[in-house]
Design an enzyme around this catalytic site. Structure first.
Site, short mmCIF file in Angstrom:
data_model
loop_
_atom_site.label_atom_id
_atom_site.label_comp_id
_atom_site.label_asym_id
_atom_site.label_seq_id
_atom_site.Cartn_x
_atom_site.Cartn_y
_atom_site.Cartn_z
N CYS A 28 -8.99 -31.41 27.83
CA CYS A 28 -10.32 -32.01 27.72
C CYS A 28 -10.20 -33.54 27.85
O CYS A 28 -10.95 -34.17 28.59
CB CYS A 28 -10.94 -31.60 26.39
SG CYS A 28 -12.63 -32.18 26.17
N CYS A 29 -9.22 -34.13 27.14
CA CYS A 29 -9.03 -35.59 27.24
C CYS A 29 -8.63 -35.99 28.65
O CYS A 29 -9.02 -37.04 29.14
CB CYS A 29 -7.94 -36.06 26.27
SG CYS A 29 -8.49 -36.24 24.57
N CYS A 35 -14.62 -39.27 20.14
CA CYS A 35 -15.67 -38.29 20.43
C CYS A 35 -16.07 -37.56 19.13
O CYS A 35 -15.23 -37.36 18.24
CB CYS A 35 -15.14 -37.25 21.40
SG CYS A 35 -14.78 -37.92 23.03
N CYS A 94 -13.98 -34.56 17.71
CA CYS A 94 -12.56 -34.81 17.40
C CYS A 94 -12.35 -36.00 16.48
O CYS A 94 -11.25 -36.53 16.41
CB CYS A 94 -11.78 -35.04 18.70
SG CYS A 94 -11.99 -33.71 19.88
N CYS A 135 -5.28 -39.92 23.11
CA CYS A 135 -6.02 -39.14 24.09
C CYS A 135 -5.31 -39.09 25.45
O CYS A 135 -5.71 -38.36 26.33
CB CYS A 135 -7.42 -39.68 24.25
SG CYS A 135 -7.45 -41.38 24.79
S1 SF4 Z 1 -11.50 -36.70 22.18
FE1 SF4 Z 1 -12.02 -34.53 22.03
S2 SF4 Z 1 -14.04 -34.27 23.02
FE2 SF4 Z 1 -13.21 -36.32 23.58
S3 SF4 Z 1 -12.26 -35.97 25.53
FE3 SF4 Z 1 -10.64 -35.71 23.98
S4 SF4 Z 1 -10.63 -33.53 23.41
FE4 SF4 Z 1 -12.50 -33.95 24.60
#
Ligand code: SF4
Length: 230
Positions: A117-118, A200, A203, A226
């Site tokens: 996701c990151c 985010c 998280c 991240c």
């Molecule tokens: S901090 Fe969490 S929601 Fe944001 S990009 Fe990374 S995994 Fe995704």
């Protein structure tokens, strides 16, 4: 790009370690050129300090945020407020939409595979933002976590293949807040609710007494970065 020699890099590191932030910023802009250096911020307390310096110097460089689409409403509101207050434009870089991400990888990827996701929402948009640049400015500090303890005021960024300038590398949390209070600067109200580091929504949690600055990020997981800095 013409690289600094190892001696030149070391010289700058030694000099900037005791330089004022405005000196580091103005010398970095002059070394790399205003069109080839940009400032990345998540609008945390440290970012506000650098933004204010850039504003006072009338530095004409790109300032940008990585918008994952999952930032706190307080962060989006602060961005608007700063743009109005400082009369600047903070550019936004993003990845695919949340809808597309869900269609391809399923619901709530951030809980199942936060690294992926990151990568999609931060690492790839950062690559876009830094394309063609020779250096980027960040507001990371050594004190923030063990993984940032070796941060220098200027370093070669292997991940992104350009220089990384960290004017606050040696600043303490107290220095950051003294500066914000001295100039009565706007800041993210979540800092007053136990969030020293704000990422985010899914998280990020508050941090408790005795924990380090990034303990609230990806709570319960080993992950503390991240992927844009480490
Ligand atoms: S901090 Fe969490 S929601 Fe944001 S990009 Fe990374 S995994 Fe995704």
């Amino acid at each position: 790009m013409e690289l600094l020699t190892a001696e030149q890099l070391k010289e700058l590191q030694d000099k900037w370690r005791i330089s004022k932030v405005e000196t580091i910023l103005s010398e970095a802009i002059s070394i790399f050129g205003k069109d080839y250096i940009s400032f990345a911020t998540a609008l945390g307390a440290e970012g506000i300090v650098i933004l204010h310096h850039l504003y006072q110097m009338k530095a004409d460089i790109e300032i940008f945020i990585l918008d994952t689409g999952l930032l706190f409403p307080e962060t989006y509101a602060l961005k608007e407020h700063i743009e109005k207050t400082f009369g600047i434009k903070i550019k936004t870089y993003s990845g695919i939409s949340l809808k597309e991400q869900e269609q391809i990888f399923g619901k709530r990827l951030w809980y199942r595979n936060p690294d992926l996701c990151c990568f999609i929402r931060k690492v790839l948009p950062l690559k876009k933002a830094l394309d063609g640049k020779k250096a980027w400015i960040t507001s990371i500090r050594r004190e923030q976590s063990l993984s940032r303890a070796n941060t220098e005021t200027i370093m070669w960024d292997n991940k992104n293949n350009l220089y990384k300038v960290n004017p606050l590398a040696y600043w303490t949390w107290e220095q950051v807040w003294d500066y914000i209070k001295k100039y009565n600067l706007p800041y993210n109200p979540l800092h007053d609710k136990g969030y020293p580091s704000i990422g985010c929504m899914p998280c990020t949690t508050p941090v408790y007494e005795g924990e380090d600055w990034r303990a609230g990020r990806w709570r319960g997981l080993k992950k503390k970065e991240c992927g844009i800095h480490q």
